[in-house]
Structure formats: C-alpha cells, structure tokens
Scaffold this active site. Structure first.
Site, PDB file in Angstrom:
ATOM      1  CB  SER A 103      29.424  94.054  57.542  1.00  0.00           C
ATOM      2  OG  SER A 103      30.145  95.585  58.238  1.00  0.00           O
ATOM      3  CE  LYS A 141      27.558  98.542  54.684  1.00  0.00           C
ATOM      4  NZ  LYS A 141      28.517  97.735  55.137  1.00  0.00           N
ATOM      5  CB  SER A 198      28.385  98.303  58.661  1.00  0.00           C
ATOM      6  OG  SER A 198      28.892  97.607  57.465  1.00  0.00           O
TER       7      SER A 198
END
Lengths: 72, 463
Positions: free
Chosen positions: B177, B78, B153
C-alpha cells in the site's frame, strides 16, 4: 468440492450465513470468488512440516521476524 | 513565493526553514491555499485541519531552536493513523465520526520532529484495496491522468504528494500500500523493516502483515523522513553513503530468475530495463536469484490478510454490513470463511517464503523487482476482477499486489523508486528489497539512482 460454488460447497455457504447473517446471492458469490482465489493457491502447496512454524509465535515483533531472517 | 514553497522537496523546504528564508506559517498557508484550490478535483484529503495546522505553525515560530529535523514541514498522515482531536475515519463510514483522544505513536514522533499535521489523507476503505475509490469519502484522482487510479491503499497520500498538496506522508503497507501508489503517482515509497516504525494507534488491517510506511516526492526526502522517525537501536544496520564514479560497485542486485520483467506490459518492462542499466552504470553487478513461487506466496498472503481483517471486523460485518463498500465486504466475508487449518498453513507457507527471500538476500545485497506489471490502471479497469496483461487475463489481486507481497510476508524492507523515464505519460517505479535492518542501504542506493535520473512531475501540479 468447488469453493466458488455454494451448491457444491454447502458447508462454506452455511457457515457464511450462520456467521455473518443473510447475504444476497451476488454478495455470497463475490465472497466465495475471493475465497476460491485463496484456496486454489493454498492447495498448490504442500503443507510444510509442523516444525515450520510455532503457532504460538506469530510475526508480532521485529525481533521475531528479524531473528528468523537472520537464521537465528 | 507561495508557489515556490509548494514546489520545494522536503529537503529543500526544511533547509529553507532552517535558514529562515520562510516561516512555518508561510509554508502552511501556501499548502492550505493549494489544497483549497485543487483538492475538490483531486480528492486527496478526508479532513483538512486548517485551524490546527495554523496553530501548530504559529507555535513553531517561537520555538525555532527546540524543534526537530522536520521543523515546519507540512506533513499529512494517511487517515488510518489516530490523531488527537482530529477525526480518524480509516476511510470508512463506520468510523466517520471517531475523534481519538491521542496520537498514534508515529504521529507523535512526527510532531516531535517538528512537522505540522495539515490534514488526513484518503485511503481505500479500511486500507483494504488498491484503487482508493472510496464510497464514503470520494475517489482520489491520479494527478498524472484523472481517468486512472492513484493506486492504493495509500492513494490519497501519493496523489497529494505528487500534486504538492503535502510534502510527505506517513502511510501503511500490508500488501504494497505504500509502494503501489508510489508507482502509480511517480513518487518514492518505503516499507521499512517489519516493526521498525510502530503501528501503535494505527487502525489494523492485518496485524502480522501491517507495516507503517513512508512516502515523499523523492528518495532523498524519504530518507530524511526515515532518519527523523525511525529508532536507531541495535537492529538497524547503517550504510555508508556511496561515493565515486561507480558508487554501487560493492552492490550485487539480484534479478529474479522467474523473469518478472517478462510479465510486465512493454512500457513498464522498457522503463525497468533502462533503470537496471542505470544501476549497472553506477557499478552494481546484476546476478540471478531464485524467489519462492508467486502463487504460493499469494495464497499465504491473502489467507492471512483476509482472516486477520475478518477477525478485527467480525462484529461490524455481522451488525453493519451495509456500512461497507461491496469490494471490502466481500474480502472480509471471505476471510471469515478461512479455516483455522488454512490460516495456519498460510503462516507455515509464509515462513518458507521468508526463508526463500533470506536465501536470495545472501546471494545479493538487493533484489530488483517491478512494483506492478502495468502503469496506473484506468478507473473502470481497476474496478473489475481481472485485466489483460500481455494478453493474459490476470486477477487484479495479482496485478496490484503480486510483486509487493514478498516483502510483507518476509518483513524485509522494500523501496519503490520512480524510474523517471523521460517522455512517459504515466510514471513507472521499480522496487528494491534488502535484508532486515538494511533500510539505510535501500535509501542510499535509491538516492544514487535519482541523482543521475531526475524525476518527472505530473502536468496537473503546474496549476
């Protein structure tokens, strides 16, 4: 006091503007909507006793939280 | 051959690489080619490091015997993890040109285990939201339905894994997330025990709630990643692999008495009830457990996360408010208004929530919960403040994070497992929580489930 409405909560609105610079009314409302979501839920709970947490020991390490969860 | 390589799970791929049926360069080239063909539409990558990936794969070609358990596997973090020499934006405009001088600790472990970093994956801006519709780096589409969000997220990670643009990802999880996008995209997501994987070098959202997470197509792959990255020091409690016809006969699964399943839309509830029956058929015994009140847990979670995020962003929100998306700016400004007394009350409540979870995990080895009450929401619905769930207008904060935040507040490990329900147009996952350090138990139980419940893949991945 209504956290959502800066008209009835001028203190919060003033703090927002003082701390973060001027924001448009829609921006202000959006932030206050979030704040209202938080404060309404916090208000539902009685504060635990002061011994419920040592403010000097935030959950900053696996040992702290692991020890807590293990009842140590 | 290239098409087959991207269809492999991480376990299959690393086994093929060990047997030298394929080379790290062949694997990396196959993935880069697929990213090149599909990511314009999916929007999973903020940065593709094609040159760096080819160079790293080439170096591994001559280093077969020295490399680790992830030898040659293309894995993209990420874009919240610092990567040496590769820009790390946090999904933001503010850090759009930041090129770190060093790797985050978990990225360093990933490389040391032999993985090849192919790029950086999209995230909700500064990881503060559940939709991954990023105003600066584009929106990530859900590979199952391009009109729906991938969750967040870590939505770029989940969509990239589901569409085979990477084989796994290291992610973060501050309020779900890693599990929310896993649910939305039909893959596995693990939030390990708090502190298990280092957050060093990860752009913080909320430093007392932040966790490093792991995502992969299957639980088996997630376990492989966990074994490669997690330290095996004294606090980790090993679990024996379950075996026999009823491999989970020693496992009690706690079902919250608050009946969270009744709060889910019918399709989610049906898939979760079927999953629970499957776990029972494997020998698990379902018992009722009590959990702390959701509204109080939500108050604590959101007071802490917004206040801590506002502290990190304080200077930028004053000096560069126009460089934030409107949703994130509102959250940060709200956090700046949380008083010290309210923040401390939230931390006090957090401890009572953690104590309640601890008690429940004395009565059962695992807790079974939904990840979200609905399947991946449509893009326009996800952008609104609330949505109807079973006829009840429900805040999107609750829809996305209500069932996930217990594990962040308490620090216990939690695993999202796709139900693999047949015939479904959109995936559904359930989550299991375990006592601190019992991450291995979660992964063993999740693997026992997926052995009898094969996973589905989105149609878009057949491209």
């Amino acid at each position: 006091m209504n956290a959502r409405d800066p008209g009835t909560n001028p203190d919060r609105a003033d703090r927002l503007i003082a701390a973060l610079g001027p924001a448009s009314r829609p921006e202000l409302d959006r932030a206050l909507d979030v704040l209202a979501f938080i404060l309404e839920r916090l208000a539902d709970a009685d504060a635990p006793g002061l011994d419920a947490i040592d403010p000097g020991q935030p959950y900053s390490s696996k040992r702290t939280i692991g020890d807590h969860l293990d009842g140590r | 051959m290239a098409a087959e390589l991207v269809d492999y799970t991480l376990a299959q791929l690393t086994a093929a690489l060990r047997r030298r049926e394929c080379s790290p360069t062949e694997v990396v080239v196959a993935y880069l080619d697929r990213i090149d063909r599909l990511d314009g539409e999916l929007g999973t990558h903020v940065t593709v490091d094609a040159d760096g990936a080819r160079e790293a794969a080439g170096a591994l070609e001559s280093d077969m015997f020295r490399s680790g358990p992830l030898h040659g596997a293309p894995i993209a973090p990420k874009d919240l993890f610092a990567t040496r020499g590769v820009r790390t934006t946090g999904g933001s405009k503010i850090l759009a040109h930041w090129v770190p001088a060093r790797d985050a600790a978990t990225v360093a472990r990933l490389r040391a285990a032999g993985a090849v970093v192919t790029g950086k994956l999209n995230t909700h801006e500064f990881a503060f939201g559940g939709t991954t519709q990023n105003p600066w780096h584009g929106g990530t589409r859900n590979p199952w339905d391009f009109g729906r969000v991938p969750g967040g997220s870590s939505g770029g990670s989940a969509a990239a894994i589901a569409a085979s643009l990477t084989v796994a990802s290291i992610t973060t999880d501050t309020g779900g997330s890693s599990r929310i996008p896993a649910h939305c995209c039909g893959i596995a997501g693990l939030k390990p025990t708090h502190g298990c994987l280092s957050t060093d070098g990860v752009i913080p959202l909320s430093w007392t709630l932040d966790h490093v997470g792991l995502m992969a197509r299957t639980v088996e792959d997630t376990a492989l990643l966990y074994a490669a990255l997690a330290p095996s020091d004294g606090w980790r409690r090993p679990a024996a692999p379950p075996s026999g016809d009823r491999p989970l006969s020693a496992v009690r699964i706690g079902l919250p008495a608050a009946d969270f399943l009744a709060d889910c839309e019918p399709e989610v509830r049906g898939a979760l009830e079927e999953a629970l029956r499957t776990l029972e058929s494997l020998g698990a015994r379902v018992v009722a457990v009590s959990l702390p009140d959701l509204r109080i847990a939500e108050g604590a979670q959101w007071a802490i996360i917004t206040a801590e995020a506002a502290a990190f962003h304080r200077r930028w929100i004053r000096e560069r408010p126009g460089d934030y998306g409107g949703d994130v700016l509102a959250l940060l400004r709200a956090g700046a208004l949380v008083g010290a007394d309210e923040y401390l009350k939230a931390q006090q409540l957090r401890r009572t929530v953690a104590a309640g979870i601890t008690q429940a995990l004395r009565e059962a080895e695992l807790i079974f919960m939904p990840v979200m009450p609905v399947r991946a929401p449509p893009l326009d619905v996800a952008a609104s403040a609330s949505m109807p769930v079973n006829g009840v207008d429900t805040p999107m904060f609750t829809v996305f994070t209500g069932f996930c935040l217990y594990a962040n507040l308490s620090g216990v490990p939690a695993l999202a497992v796709p139900t693999g329900a047949t015939g479904a147009e959109l995936p559904v996952a359930f989550q299991l929580l375990a006592a601190p350090g019992c991450d291995d138990l979660l992964l063993e139980v999740g693997q026992a489930f997926e052995r009898v419940q094969p996973q589905q893949r989105p149609r878009s991945t057949h491209a």
